[in-house]
Enzyme design. Structure first.
Site, PDB file in Angstrom:
ATOM      1  N   LYS A  70      23.952  71.106  16.977  1.00 62.89           N
ATOM      2  CA  LYS A  70      23.258  71.977  18.007  1.00 62.89           C
ATOM      3  C   LYS A  70      23.465  71.694  19.377  1.00 62.89           C
ATOM      4  CE  LYS A  70      19.237  74.152  16.645  1.00 62.89           C
ATOM      5  NZ  LYS A  70      18.032  74.636  16.067  1.00 62.89           N
ATOM      6  N   ASP A 107      16.362  80.500  19.277  1.00 65.74           N
ATOM      7  CA  ASP A 107      15.064  79.763  18.977  1.00 65.74           C
ATOM      8  C   ASP A 107      13.865  80.021  19.708  1.00 65.74           C
ATOM      9  OD1 ASP A 107      16.257  78.451  16.599  1.00 65.74           O
ATOM     10  OD2 ASP A 107      16.690  76.537  17.870  1.00 65.74           O
TER      11      ASP A 107
END
Length: 277
Positions: A70, A107
């Site tokens: 990520k 997120d």
């Protein structure tokens, strides 16, 4: 020929076999009657850039990125959204028509929308939030809570220096609390979030004392295996409004699916069931 291609998407990580994203996206493709497939792909770090540059040539419209890539994808992407820059990680890549890779982080969006759906009376501005953990997920949670108008965030992590790094990045609305004192953060908190993996199947339990929890506080665990963690079960007994972690996974997928396949999917009970299959 190119416009008759079946759009493809994937989740890239290592390991990735446990991911629920394929069940989720393929469910949405099916219920919306859309052509397309979504698959899991295990890719090593040294191959990541080669793979990402090759996928668009194979009909891929985008990918989700999970652990451990990520942060690394920010070095590869051509365009990065402000929120991905702020969080320091991306979970969603869009392969644009012009060949550029666009990186985003959904997120925080997923976290907030999960709470809003499952605790509709939640008032983020009505008091402090307490956050356990200071990893990548915590960064997304902090960014979105500040954006939602939380006046103060108390944060505690087993390794204090990581929590202090978040304070350095996000500023004076954050207060770092020693891990041994983490239970004391809960006294005034109207929002409480566990962003650690403690309490997850196969991990040690979360041993923070919860007797300071306020009845009516919104308590969220990002862990969703088990769906109702010990932390959530105790909070529920104390009269808190609990929100499990599965919804964050479902909601963070919405903007990605919409960008890739052109339809905004619904997060409903059938979606939850598909992810839990």
């Amino acid at each position: 020929m190119s416009n008759t291609r079946i759009p493809l998407a994937a989740v890239i990580g290592s390991p990735v076999a446990h991911s629920k994203s394929p069940q989720l996206h393929n469910h949405w493709l099916k219920v919306n009657g859309l052509p397309g497939f979504y698959i899991p792909m295990e890719v090593d770090t040294e191959d990541l850039e080669t793979v990402l540059r090759t996928l668009p040539k194979m009909g891929f419209v985008g990918v989700n990125i999970t652990i451990p890539h990520k942060e690394k994808v920010l070095e590869i992407a051509d365009l990065i959204t402000d929120r991905a820059t702020l969080i320091g990680a991306a979970n969603t890549l869009i392969f644009r028509q012009d060949g550029k890779i666009h990186a985003d982080n959904t997120d925080g969006y997923g976290f907030i929308n999960n709470i809003r759906q499952n605790a509709p009376k939640w008032e983020p501005s009505s008091g402090p939030a307490a956050i356990l953990g200071a990893g990548g997920a915590a960064r997304a949670v902090v960014a979105s809570l500040l954006d939602a108008g939380v006046p103060e965030i108390l944060i505690s992590n087993r390794t204090k220096v990581r929590a202090e790094a978040l304070r350095a990045d996000f500023g004076k609305r954050l207060t770092v609390v020693d891990w041994v004192q983490a239970g004391n953060m809960l006294d005034d908190a109207v929002t409480v979030v566990n962003t650690t993996s403690l309490g997850m199947i196969g991990k040690p339990p979360l041993r923070v004392p919860l007797d300071g929890l306020r009845p009516g506080a919104v308590v969220n665990d990002l862990v969703y295996a088990p769906l109702k963690t010990q932390f959530l079960a105790e909070a529920e007994e104390m009269g808190c409004h609990i929100v499990d972690g599965l919804g964050m996974l479902l909601h963070q997928a919405v903007p990605a699916f919409e960008r890739w396949f052109g339809v905004r999917p619904e997060v409903d009970s059938a979606t939850r069931a598909a992810a839990l299959r």
